[in-house]
Each structure stands twice: as C-alpha cells, then as structure tokens.
Motif scaffolding. Structure first.
Motif, PDB file in Angstrom:
ATOM      1  N   GLN A   3       0.842  -1.197   0.095  1.00 50.38           N
ATOM      2  CA  GLN A   3      -0.069   0.106  -0.086  1.00 50.38           C
ATOM      3  C   GLN A   3       0.908   1.364   0.077  1.00 50.38           C
ATOM      4  N   PRO A   4       0.692   2.082  -0.873  1.00 48.57           N
ATOM      5  CA  PRO A   4       1.507   3.432  -0.769  1.00 48.57           C
ATOM      6  C   PRO A   4       1.194   4.436   0.398  1.00 48.57           C
ATOM      7  N   ASP A   5       2.119   5.093   0.662  1.00 49.30           N
ATOM      8  CA  ASP A   5       1.919   6.047   1.653  1.00 49.30           C
ATOM      9  C   ASP A   5       0.750   7.141   1.063  1.00 49.30           C
ATOM     10  N   HIS A   6       0.068   7.610   2.151  1.00 46.65           N
ATOM     11  CA  HIS A   6      -1.090   8.614   1.364  1.00 46.65           C
ATOM     12  C   HIS A   6      -0.478   9.740   0.589  1.00 46.65           C
ATOM     13  N   VAL A   9       0.242   8.683  -3.024  1.00 47.88           N
ATOM     14  CA  VAL A   9      -0.994   7.981  -4.100  1.00 47.88           C
ATOM     15  C   VAL A   9      -1.009   9.041  -5.343  1.00 47.88           C
ATOM     16  N   GLY A  61      -3.689   2.582  -3.646  1.00 49.69           N
ATOM     17  CA  GLY A  61      -3.847   3.595  -2.309  1.00 49.69           C
ATOM     18  C   GLY A  61      -5.308   3.564  -1.954  1.00 49.69           C
ATOM     19  N   GLN A  64      -6.881  -0.927   2.013  1.00 52.62           N
ATOM     20  CA  GLN A  64      -5.853  -1.392   2.868  1.00 52.62           C
ATOM     21  C   GLN A  64      -6.330  -3.106   3.107  1.00 52.62           C
ATOM     22  N   ARG A  77      -9.806   3.284   1.982  1.00 52.05           N
ATOM     23  CA  ARG A  77      -9.027   4.114   2.696  1.00 52.05           C
ATOM     24  C   ARG A  77      -9.681   5.491   2.295  1.00 52.05           C
TER      25      ARG A  77
END
Length: 98
Positions: A3-6, A9, A61, A64, A77
C-alpha cells in the motif's frame, strides 16, 4: 502489503483503478458495507481475476488489507483519499446511482 503512503497516491493511478466496473463495484460495496472479504458474495469473476482487482486497488492506495487468520479483509481508505483528493471519491461513488 504493497500500500502506498497517502502522500504518494497518484491521481492517474487512482482513476485508472476506479475505471474498471468490477473494481468500482468492490469500492462501492466497501463504501456501503465497510470491510470486505477477499471473495465477496455476488461478485461473478474468477478468483484469480478478483485477486488482481484487489491488488490494483491496494497498489493504487484505494484500499488497505489486513489479515485475520487465513482471511484477508479489505477496507476503503476513504479518509486518506478524501484528504488527498477532496470530493473525488464522493463524486465517483455517486456517479450512476439514483
């Protein structure tokens, strides 16, 4: 789990992920019902194809994933997406609904 960091995204990646009817249906289901199992009832696609859809949503993103024993549970998310792209998810979810 990929999962990419917010902050990382990317809008084009999110739009691509939401552009598929199956993935959009999965996102709508999570928006309505909350957490979703990896093989939700009523989704009529092969398991391998469904796994690919979940991967695309996760890597974009949008979702999760958490493990509960052998089960994987997916969650939208929403707060992170709303913070990064205000109004985008609400507009996409409202599109085509009465």
């Amino acid at each position: 789990m990929g999962q990419p960091d917010h902050a990382d995204v990317d809008l084009a990646v999110v739009l691509h992920a939401l552009g598929d009817p199956v993935r959009l249906a999965l996102v709508r289901r999570m928006a309505d019902d909350g957490e979703s199992a990896c093989s939700p009832a009523g989704v009529d696609v092969p398991r391998s194809t469904l796994s690919n859809h979940w991967r695309i949503l996760r890597e974009a993103g949008i979702t999760q994933t958490r493990r509960a024993g052998k089960t994987r549970l997916m969650t939208l998310r929403r707060a992170e997406l709303d913070a990064r792209f205000p109004g985008l998810l609400a507009a996409v979810l409202a599109e085509g609904r009465p």
